[in-house]
Scaffold this motif. Structure first.
Motif, PDB file in Angstrom:
ATOM      1  N   VAL A  97       0.663  -1.086   0.145  1.00  0.00           N
ATOM      2  CA  VAL A  97      -0.047   0.105   0.250  1.00  0.00           C
ATOM      3  C   VAL A  97       1.238   1.364  -0.411  1.00  0.00           C
ATOM      4  O   VAL A  97       2.087   1.667   0.703  1.00  0.00           O
ATOM      5  CB  VAL A  97      -1.245   0.087   1.208  1.00  0.00           C
ATOM      6  N   HIS A  98       1.147   1.983  -0.834  1.00  0.00           N
ATOM      7  CA  HIS A  98       1.200   3.225  -1.012  1.00  0.00           C
ATOM      8  C   HIS A  98       0.600   4.217  -0.111  1.00  0.00           C
ATOM      9  O   HIS A  98      -0.987   4.652  -0.822  1.00  0.00           O
ATOM     10  CB  HIS A  98       1.989   3.845  -2.551  1.00  0.00           C
ATOM     11  N   HIS A  99       1.661   4.890   0.542  1.00  0.00           N
ATOM     12  CA  HIS A  99       0.547   5.908   1.207  1.00  0.00           C
ATOM     13  C   HIS A  99       1.462   7.891   0.580  1.00  0.00           C
ATOM     14  O   HIS A  99       2.255   7.920   1.143  1.00  0.00           O
ATOM     15  CB  HIS A  99       1.674   6.183   3.119  1.00  0.00           C
ATOM     16  N   PRO A 100       1.291   8.460  -0.429  1.00  0.00           N
ATOM     17  CA  PRO A 100       2.245   9.158  -1.180  1.00  0.00           C
ATOM     18  C   PRO A 100       2.576  10.356  -0.302  1.00  0.00           C
ATOM     19  O   PRO A 100       3.353  11.210   0.465  1.00  0.00           O
ATOM     20  CB  PRO A 100       1.503   9.486  -2.563  1.00  0.00           C
ATOM     21  N   ASP A 101       0.910  10.916   0.346  1.00  0.00           N
ATOM     22  CA  ASP A 101       1.152  12.090   1.564  1.00  0.00           C
ATOM     23  C   ASP A 101       1.833  12.079   2.350  1.00  0.00           C
ATOM     24  O   ASP A 101       2.649  12.755   2.752  1.00  0.00           O
ATOM     25  CB  ASP A 101      -0.452  12.663   2.316  1.00  0.00           C
ATOM     26  N   ASP A 102       2.542  10.926   3.386  1.00  0.00           N
ATOM     27  CA  ASP A 102       3.414  10.490   3.515  1.00  0.00           C
ATOM     28  C   ASP A 102       4.661   9.997   3.636  1.00  0.00           C
ATOM     29  O   ASP A 102       5.646   9.501   4.476  1.00  0.00           O
ATOM     30  CB  ASP A 102       3.106   9.109   4.805  1.00  0.00           C
ATOM     31  N   GLU A 103       4.806   9.466   1.983  1.00  0.00           N
ATOM     32  CA  GLU A 103       5.628   8.829   1.558  1.00  0.00           C
ATOM     33  C   GLU A 103       6.447   7.810   2.275  1.00  0.00           C
ATOM     34  O   GLU A 103       7.607   7.755   2.434  1.00  0.00           O
ATOM     35  CB  GLU A 103       7.333   9.812   1.865  1.00  0.00           C
ATOM     36  N   TYR A 104       5.783   6.948   1.887  1.00  0.00           N
ATOM     37  CA  TYR A 104       5.887   5.281   2.494  1.00  0.00           C
ATOM     38  C   TYR A 104       5.095   4.909   2.412  1.00  0.00           C
ATOM     39  O   TYR A 104       3.868   4.870   1.587  1.00  0.00           O
ATOM     40  CB  TYR A 104       5.839   5.199   4.873  1.00  0.00           C
ATOM     41  N   TYR A 105       5.518   3.310   1.522  1.00  0.00           N
ATOM     42  CA  TYR A 105       4.998   1.585   1.467  1.00  0.00           C
ATOM     43  C   TYR A 105       5.075   1.169   2.827  1.00  0.00           C
ATOM     44  O   TYR A 105       5.609   0.934   3.232  1.00  0.00           O
ATOM     45  CB  TYR A 105       6.110   1.481  -0.195  1.00  0.00           C
ATOM     46  N   GLU A 106       3.649   0.725   2.607  1.00  0.00           N
ATOM     47  CA  GLU A 106       3.726  -0.148   3.100  1.00  0.00           C
ATOM     48  C   GLU A 106       3.371  -2.126   2.675  1.00  0.00           C
ATOM     49  O   GLU A 106       2.939  -2.110   2.163  1.00  0.00           O
ATOM     50  CB  GLU A 106       2.231  -0.352   3.755  1.00  0.00           C
ATOM     51  N   LEU A 107       3.807  -2.938   3.677  1.00  0.00           N
ATOM     52  CA  LEU A 107       4.020  -3.828   2.986  1.00  0.00           C
ATOM     53  C   LEU A 107       2.752  -4.940   4.126  1.00  0.00           C
ATOM     54  O   LEU A 107       3.363  -4.706   5.417  1.00  0.00           O
ATOM     55  CB  LEU A 107       4.733  -4.992   2.857  1.00  0.00           C
ATOM     56  N   LEU A 108       1.817  -5.271   3.658  1.00  0.00           N
ATOM     57  CA  LEU A 108       0.912  -6.087   4.644  1.00  0.00           C
ATOM     58  C   LEU A 108       0.887  -7.637   4.216  1.00  0.00           C
ATOM     59  O   LEU A 108       1.177  -8.057   3.013  1.00  0.00           O
ATOM     60  CB  LEU A 108      -0.815  -5.650   5.036  1.00  0.00           C
ATOM     61  N   VAL A 109       0.648  -8.433   5.264  1.00  0.00           N
ATOM     62  CA  VAL A 109       0.485  -9.566   4.684  1.00  0.00           C
ATOM     63  C   VAL A 109      -0.835 -10.219   5.245  1.00  0.00           C
ATOM     64  O   VAL A 109      -0.507 -10.764   6.714  1.00  0.00           O
ATOM     65  CB  VAL A 109       2.011 -10.323   5.509  1.00  0.00           C
ATOM     66  N   ASP A 110      -1.638 -11.290   5.192  1.00  0.00           N
ATOM     67  CA  ASP A 110      -2.879 -11.365   5.972  1.00  0.00           C
ATOM     68  C   ASP A 110      -3.843 -10.110   6.387  1.00  0.00           C
ATOM     69  O   ASP A 110      -4.009 -10.502   7.625  1.00  0.00           O
ATOM     70  CB  ASP A 110      -2.604 -12.647   6.189  1.00  0.00           C
TER      71      ASP A 110
END
Length: 54
Positions: free
Chosen positions: A12-25
């Motif tokens: 999931v890209h959070h462009p306003d906060d400048e980070y990507y989040e990896l989610l597993v389940d």
């Protein structure tokens, strides 16, 4: 997750906060923090939760 089934993985890209989040389940497994400097992308921090390392 049941035994023998593949986990659901998404980024999931959070462009306003400048980070990507990896989610597993649906649980956060990792994070990549960046900053845009001019026309360049600078990766400043990465984290993988201990349970997902290796």
């Amino acid at each position: 997750m049941t035994i023998g089934s593949a986990p659901t993985v998404s980024v999931v890209h959070h462009p306003d906060d400048e980070y990507y989040e990896l989610l597993v389940d649906g649980e956060q497994a990792g994070l990549l923090v960046y900053h845009v400097i001019g026309s360049r992308l600078s990766i400043t921090h990465t984290v993988i939760e201990p349970a997902y390392r290796g």
